[in-house]
Design an enzyme around this catalytic site. Structure first.
Site, PDB file in Angstrom:
ATOM      1  N   LYS A 248       0.822  -1.214   0.000  1.00  0.00           N
ATOM      2  CA  LYS A 248       0.000   0.000   0.000  1.00  0.00           C
ATOM      3  C   LYS A 248       0.857   1.265   0.000  1.00  0.00           C
ATOM      4  O   LYS A 248       0.442   2.299  -0.491  1.00  0.00           O
ATOM      5  CB  LYS A 248      -0.898   0.015   1.241  1.00  0.00           C
ATOM      6  CG  LYS A 248      -2.136  -0.855   1.106  1.00  0.00           C
ATOM      7  CD  LYS A 248      -2.959  -0.791   2.388  1.00  0.00           C
ATOM      8  CE  LYS A 248      -4.227  -1.626   2.239  1.00  0.00           C
ATOM      9  NZ  LYS A 248      -4.874  -1.918   3.509  1.00  0.00           N
TER      10      LYS A 248
HETATM   11  N1  GLU Z   1      -8.821  -6.660   6.303  1.00  0.00           N
HETATM   12  C1  GLU Z   1      -7.764  -7.564   5.980  1.00  0.00           C
HETATM   13  C2  GLU Z   1      -6.726  -6.861   5.127  1.00  0.00           C
HETATM   14  O1  GLU Z   1      -7.033  -5.874   4.488  1.00  0.00           O
HETATM   15  C3  GLU Z   1      -8.229  -8.770   5.193  1.00  0.00           C
HETATM   16  C4  GLU Z   1      -9.003  -9.705   6.002  1.00  0.00           C
HETATM   17  C5  GLU Z   1      -9.606 -10.860   5.229  1.00  0.00           C
HETATM   18  O2  GLU Z   1      -9.715 -10.844   3.993  1.00  0.00           O
HETATM   19  O3  GLU Z   1     -10.015 -11.792   5.890  1.00  0.00           O
HETATM   20  O4  GLU Z   1      -5.596  -7.313   5.108  1.00  0.00           O
END
Ligand code: GLU
Length: 282
Positions: A256
Site C-alpha cells: 500500500k
Molecule cells: N482486512 C484484511 C486486510 O485488508 C483482510 C481480512 C480478510 O480478507 O479476511 O488485510
C-alpha cells in the site's frame, strides 16, 4: 448450497493490483456459483484508517466493474460485536494482558527489523505475568494488548491439530490442519483501539453467513488462528481459498505504501479497467 463470499479491505491505504486481483477472484467465484458477493470495510483501527481511503476503495472497485450488496458493513459501526467476542474469550480464560511493547519484543527477538525481512516478534511475548505485577501496571495506566493464549486454548480444546478447514480453488486443495503456533500468542485487541481485524473478521464472517473466504495466501497463517477462535467461540468454519499473490516487476509483493502502483494512480494514468484486468488475469 448457498455461496457467500466477500472482499474485506482495511482502509489504511490505497488499493493496489494485488487487492484488485483478490477482489476480482472473489467476485468471479460468486458469479460462477450464482452466489452473493459482499464488500466489508475493516476499519476497526481508527489510528490508521482514513475516510479518503474508504472512498477510494469504493471508486476503485466500481471502476473495475464489480458490484456488491448494500448496505456495506463497516466494522467501526459494530464495535460492540467484536468487544462481546473478546469478552467471551476473556471469560473463557484464554486471553491475557501483554505489556511488552514492540521495542521490547524486537530486543528479545534479537535486533532491529530489516524492511524486507521483519523479525517476527510474536513468539516472544512471555505469556501472562504475575497478578500483583499486572495489578501494579494497570494502576499506573500502562498500555497493554490482549493476546490469545495458545496454551489456554489447548487446555480448553485439546490438541489444536484436530482443528481443520477445507481449502478449495488453489493449487493444493484439501483438508488443512491449523498450525497456530507459527504466529504464537497473537494480539486480538488493544487497550487503546479495542478489537483488531483478526477477531472482527472471524466474527463478521459468521454473522454475515460467509461460506467461502477467498483471500491472499499471505493470510493463511492468520486462518490457523481464526480457526482456533471459531472453535472457542462456537462459530462455523467457512471453506477457504488462499489465492496466489501477485508480484511486481521486481518480484516483490505489492504494498500500500508504494503510491505509484495504486489503483487510484493507475486509473488516473488513463489505463482502462479492461486492460488492467487482462494484465492481472493473463
Ligand atoms: N482486512 C484484511 C486486510 O485488508 C483482510 C481480512 C480478510 O480478507 O479476511 O488485510
Amino acid at each position: 448450497m448457498p455461496f457467500v463470499t466477500r472482499f474485506a479491505p482495511s482502509p489504511t491505504g490505497f488499493l493496489h493490483r494485488g487487492h484488485a486481483f483478490s477482489a476480482l477472484t472473489a467476485w468471479r467465484a460468486a458469479k460462477a456459483a450464482g452466489g452473493r458477493f459482499l464488500l466489508r470495510i475493516e476499519d476497526t483501527d481508527f489510528t490508521r484508517c482514513r475516510p479518503e481511503y474508504e472512498a477510494a476503495i469504493l471508486e476503485d472497485l466500481a471502476w473495475l466493474g464489480l458490484d456488491w450488496e448494500r448496505p456495506v458493513r463497516r466494522q467501526s459501526e459494530h464495535l460492540a460485536d467484536y468487544q462481546a467476542a473478546l469478552d467471551t474469550l476473556r471469560d473463557l480464560g484464554v486471553l491475557y494482558r501483554c505489556f511488552r511493547t514492540r521495542k521490547d519484543l524486537l530486543a528479545l527477538a534479537g535486533g532491529a527489523p530489516h524492511a524486507d525481512d521483519p523479525v517476527d516478534t510474536r513468539a516472544f511475548t512471555g505469556g501472562p505475568i504475575a497478578p500483583d505485577e499486572e495489578e501494579e501496571r494497570l494502576s499506573r495506566g500502562e498500555a497493554f494488548a490482549w493476546r490469545l493464549s495458545l496454551a489456554a486454548a489447548r487446555d480448553r480444546l485439546g490438541d489444536l491439530k484436530a482443528l481443520t478447514w477445507v481449502e478449495q480453488g488453489t493449487d493444493t486443495p484439501g483438508l488443512k490442519v491449523a498450525v497456530p503456533e507459527r504466529l504464537g500468542d497473537m494480539v486480538l485487541g488493544r487497550k487503546d483501539i479495542g478489537a483488531g481485524y483478526v477477531i472482527a473478521s472471524v466474527v463478521d464472517d459468521a454473522l454475515q453467513g460467509v461460506t467461502h473466504v477467498i483471500r491472499g495466501e499471505d493470510l493463511v497463517e492468520t486462518t490457523s488462528i481464526q480457526r482456533v477462535l471459531q472453535a472457542l467461540l462456537g462459530l462455523p468454519t467457512p471453506v477457504y481459498c488462499h489465492h496466489r499473490l501477485l508480484l511486481d516487476a521486481r518480484g516483490k509483493r505489492f504494498a500500500k505504501r508504494d503510491r505509484s502502483e495504486t489503483l487510484a494512480a493507475i486509473r488516473a494514468s488513463g489505463l482502462s479497467a479492461e486492460a488492467l484486468i487482462a494484465e492481472l488475469e493473463g
